[in-house]
Design a protein around this motif. Structure first.
Motif, mmCIF file in Angstrom:
data_model
loop_
_atom_site.group_PDB
_atom_site.id
_atom_site.type_symbol
_atom_site.label_atom_id
_atom_site.label_comp_id
_atom_site.label_asym_id
_atom_site.label_seq_id
_atom_site.Cartn_x
_atom_site.Cartn_y
_atom_site.Cartn_z
ATOM 1 N N ILE A 1 0.863 -1.184 0.000
ATOM 2 C CA ILE A 1 0.000 0.000 0.000
ATOM 3 C C ILE A 1 0.900 1.236 0.000
ATOM 4 N N VAL A 2 0.576 2.166 -0.886
ATOM 5 C CA VAL A 2 1.326 3.435 -0.901
ATOM 6 C C VAL A 2 0.385 4.557 -0.478
ATOM 7 N N LEU A 3 0.755 5.275 0.556
ATOM 8 C CA LEU A 3 -0.057 6.404 1.026
ATOM 9 C C LEU A 3 0.635 7.705 0.648
ATOM 10 N N ASP A 4 -0.148 8.645 0.148
ATOM 11 C CA ASP A 4 0.400 9.939 -0.239
ATOM 12 C C ASP A 4 0.274 10.909 0.940
ATOM 13 N N PRO A 5 1.391 11.302 1.559
ATOM 14 C CA PRO A 5 1.301 12.170 2.752
ATOM 15 C C PRO A 5 0.760 13.556 2.448
ATOM 16 N N THR A 6 0.717 13.935 1.163
ATOM 17 C CA THR A 6 0.140 15.246 0.836
ATOM 18 C C THR A 6 -1.386 15.159 0.690
ATOM 19 N N ALA A 7 -1.903 13.925 0.644
ATOM 20 C CA ALA A 7 -3.348 13.747 0.435
ATOM 21 C C ALA A 7 -4.083 13.161 1.632
ATOM 22 N N VAL A 8 -3.387 12.355 2.452
ATOM 23 C CA VAL A 8 -4.073 11.728 3.602
ATOM 24 C C VAL A 8 -3.258 11.906 4.880
ATOM 25 N N ASP A 9 -3.920 11.727 6.004
ATOM 26 C CA ASP A 9 -3.236 11.704 7.298
ATOM 27 C C ASP A 9 -2.647 10.302 7.425
ATOM 28 N N VAL A 10 -1.351 10.176 7.147
ATOM 29 C CA VAL A 10 -0.762 8.830 7.058
ATOM 30 C C VAL A 10 -0.785 8.086 8.394
ATOM 31 N N VAL A 11 -0.672 8.803 9.508
ATOM 32 C CA VAL A 11 -0.697 8.132 10.814
ATOM 33 C C VAL A 11 -2.070 7.499 11.046
ATOM 34 N N ALA A 12 -3.116 8.298 10.826
ATOM 35 C CA ALA A 12 -4.478 7.774 11.019
ATOM 36 C C ALA A 12 -4.761 6.622 10.060
ATOM 37 N N GLU A 13 -4.287 6.768 8.836
ATOM 38 C CA GLU A 13 -4.552 5.756 7.811
ATOM 39 C C GLU A 13 -3.835 4.424 8.147
ATOM 40 N N ILE A 14 -2.607 4.523 8.614
ATOM 41 C CA ILE A 14 -1.862 3.297 8.971
ATOM 42 C C ILE A 14 -2.522 2.617 10.180
ATOM 43 N N LYS A 15 -2.986 3.419 11.117
ATOM 44 C CA LYS A 15 -3.706 2.862 12.285
ATOM 45 C C LYS A 15 -4.975 2.154 11.818
ATOM 46 N N ARG A 16 -5.666 2.780 10.866
ATOM 47 C CA ARG A 16 -6.915 2.206 10.371
ATOM 48 C C ARG A 16 -6.637 0.875 9.652
ATOM 49 N N ILE A 17 -5.620 0.879 8.788
ATOM 50 C CA ILE A 17 -5.294 -0.325 8.012
ATOM 51 C C ILE A 17 -4.906 -1.482 8.941
ATOM 52 N N THR A 18 -4.266 -1.165 10.057
ATOM 53 C CA THR A 18 -3.828 -2.226 10.981
ATOM 54 C C THR A 18 -4.850 -2.456 12.109
ATOM 55 N N ASP A 19 -6.095 -2.101 11.855
ATOM 56 C CA ASP A 19 -7.177 -2.283 12.827
ATOM 57 C C ASP A 19 -6.854 -1.671 14.191
ATOM 58 N N GLY A 20 -6.167 -0.539 14.142
ATOM 59 C CA GLY A 20 -5.867 0.170 15.386
ATOM 60 C C GLY A 20 -4.633 -0.335 16.113
ATOM 61 N N ARG A 21 -4.062 -1.458 15.645
ATOM 62 C CA ARG A 21 -2.911 -2.028 16.359
ATOM 63 C C ARG A 21 -1.645 -1.193 16.206
ATOM 64 N N GLY A 22 -1.457 -0.652 15.019
ATOM 65 C CA GLY A 22 -0.164 -0.027 14.702
ATOM 66 C C GLY A 22 0.760 -1.074 14.111
ATOM 67 N N VAL A 23 1.875 -0.636 13.579
ATOM 68 C CA VAL A 23 2.798 -1.578 12.927
ATOM 69 C C VAL A 23 3.845 -2.091 13.922
ATOM 70 N N ASP A 24 4.422 -3.236 13.574
ATOM 71 C CA ASP A 24 5.488 -3.803 14.416
ATOM 72 C C ASP A 24 6.792 -3.029 14.230
ATOM 73 N N VAL A 25 7.012 -2.619 12.979
ATOM 74 C CA VAL A 25 8.264 -1.920 12.653
ATOM 75 C C VAL A 25 7.945 -0.702 11.789
ATOM 76 N N ALA A 26 8.456 0.453 12.186
ATOM 77 C CA ALA A 26 8.331 1.656 11.353
ATOM 78 C C ALA A 26 9.739 2.088 10.957
ATOM 79 N N ILE A 27 9.923 2.289 9.656
ATOM 80 C CA ILE A 27 11.246 2.669 9.151
ATOM 81 C C ILE A 27 11.209 4.125 8.688
#
Ligand SMILES: [Zn+2]
Ligand SMILES: [Zn+2]
Length: 369
Positions: A235-261
Motif C-alpha cells: 500500500i502506498v499512502l500519499d502524505p500530501t493527500a491523507v493523514d498517514v498516521v491515522a490511515e496506517i492505524k486504520r489499516i492495521t485495525d488500530g494495532r499499529g505496525v510492528d516496525v516503522a522505518i
C-alpha cells in the motif's frame, strides 16, 4: 633541433600524464565542484588501487555539495565503487591485478575495538568512523580509487553479475536493507516505511526480504510510488493527500505496525514513524537529521510504551558486500530499476544537477569513468 627537443619534451609530458594523472570530481567548497586532473593514487601497505568502472552519486554527496556536511576543500568525493584492481600494495593477499571488485561505502579496518565489537561502520571508535571515502580520504567519483584496508574491503564480483547489478549494494541497498535487519524484523511483521527515495525503496525491498507480511509506505512522487510497488510495497499512502498516521492505524485495525522505518531524516517523518508503532514496536531510523530532533512524550507513552529506537549507518566490509551480491546472483532482489540515468565522469557535474534537483524522474545515476 629546438623543435625536436620540444616534441620529445612534450611526449615525455604526455607519457607522465598517462602514467600519473587521472580525472576526478574535486570538491572546492559549497556549490563548487569540477572534474580536475589529480595524481593517480599509489597503494601503501595493506592498500590497493582500483580502476573505477562504475560509480554513482549519493544523497550524502548532495549534502556535501550544498555545504550541509563539511569536508575539506580539494577532496575527491563519492563513496560507491565497482572496479578492477589496478595495483596492489604489499601485504594484500588473495587478489590479483585485474580482479573485478565491489567496495562498500564503509571501509572498516577489521582490527580496532569498534570493528572487533561488531560495529564495523563505527570503525576507529568515532561516530561514522567507518565512512572514509569522500569524507576523510579521497573518494570514488574518479578514474582510480585507493582502497584502505583492502583485504577487508574488496569483494570479488561474481562473473555472472554486471556492474550495474552490484553498484547500489555499496551504499543505498546495504543501508536500506539494514533497516529491517536492525529492527530484528520477524516473519509476519507489519511494516511502515516513511518516504520512498532510493534508500526508502531499498528499505521496502529489505522488509520484503526479511519476511514482512504487510508493507505500507508513504510517498507523494508518482514515479516513486510505482517503483515502491515493484520493490515490495503493498500500500502506498500519499502524505500530501491523507493523514498517514491515522490511515496506517486504520489499516492495521488500530494495532499499529510492528516496525516503522524512517528513511527521510525529518522531524515530521520521525514523529509519524513513532506514532504508528504498536506498543513495544521498533522504530528503525535511516534518515540523516539536521538541527534538533524532538520526541513528544505522548508518542512514546510517557516513556512507558516499551518502544525501541535503532539507528543504522550503512554496513560495509567485504563480507557484507559478498552476502548482498549473493542476493542479486540468486535473484532475490533486483536493483537495476533504480538506475534511471547514465553519465560519463566528464558529465558528472550535469548529473549532480539532475540528481540534486530530482529532475526527469531520477532515482539513481550511474557514472562511468
Ligand atoms: Zn551514500
Ligand atoms: Zn576498525
Amino acid at each position: 633541433m629546438t623543435t625536436g627537443f620540444a616534441i620529445e619534451k612534450l611526449e615525455k609530458q604526455e607519457t607522465a600524464k598517462h602514467d600519473g594523472v587521472m580525472k576526478a570530481l574535486v570538491f572546492r567548497g559549497p556549490h563548487q565542484i569540477a572534474v580536475e586532473e589529480v595524481p593517480i593514487p599509489r597503494p601503501g601497505y595493506g592498500e590497493a588501487v582500483i580502476r573505477v568502472t562504475l560509480t554513482t552519486i549519493c544523497g550524502t554527496d548532495v549534502h556535501i555539495l550544498k555545504g550541509e556536511y563539511p569536508v575539506k576543500s580539494g577532496l575527491v568525493i563519492g563513496h560507491e565503487a565497482v572496479g578492477v584492481i589496478h595495483e596492489l600494495g604489499p601485504g594484500v593477499s588473495g587478489y590479483e591485478v585485474g580482479d573485478r571488485v565491489l567496495v562498500g561505502a564503509i571501509t572498516p579496518c577489521g582490527q580496532c575495538t569498534s570493528c572487533l565489537n561488531g560495529s564495523l561502520s563505527q570503525c576507529g571508535g568515532q561516530p561514522i568512523g567507518g565512512w572514509k571515502f569522500g569524507n576523510t580520504i579521497n573518494g570514488a567519483q574518479a578514474e582510480y580509487l585507493l582502497v584502505p584496508f583492502a583485504q577487508a574491503n574488496m569483494a570479488k564480483v561474481p562473473f555472472a553479475l554486471d556492474n550495474e547489478q552490484v553498484i547500489l549494494l555499496a551504499d543505498i541497498a546495504s543501508t536500506g536493507f539494514s533497516a529491517a535487519e536492525s529492527a530484528d524484523l520477524k516473519l509476519g511483521d507489519t511494516v511502515a516505511v516513511f518516504a520512498q527515495g532510493p534508500i526508502g525503496l531499498c528499505a521496502t525491498a529489505g522488509a520484503k526480504l526479511k519476511g514482512a507480511s504487510l508493507i505500507i509506505v508513504t510517498e507523494s512522487n508518482p514515479i516513486r510510488k510505482q517503483v515502491a510497488l515493484s520493490m515490495g510495497a503493498d500500500i502506498v499512502l500519499d502524505p500530501t493527500a491523507v493523514d498517514v498516521v491515522a490511515e496506517i492505524k486504520r489499516i492495521t485495525d488500530g494495532r499499529g505496525v510492528d516496525v516503522a522505518i524512517e528513511a527521510l531524516g525529518t522531524q515530521n517523518t520521525f514523529e509519524s514513524a513513532l506514532r504508528v508503532l504498536r506498543p513495544g514496536g521498533t522504530l528503525s531510523s535511516l534518515g540523516v537529521y539536521a538541527g534538533k530532533l524532538s520526541m513528544p512524550v505522548d508518542a512514546i507513552a510517557a516513556g512507558l510504551g516499551d518502544y525501541r529506537i535503532v539507528t543504522t549507518l550503512c554496513p560495509g566490509g567485504k563480507e557484507r558486500m559478498r552476502r548482498l551480491m549473493e542476493l542479486i546472483l540468486h535473484k532475490r532482489v533486483d536493483l537495476t530499476p533504480l538506475i534511471t540515468h547514465r553519465y560519463s565522469l566528464a558529465e558528472i557535474v550535469e548529473a549532480y544537477e539532475l540528481f540534486s534537483q530530482q529532475q526527469d524522474g531520477v532515482l539513481k545515476v550511474a557514472i562511468e569513468p
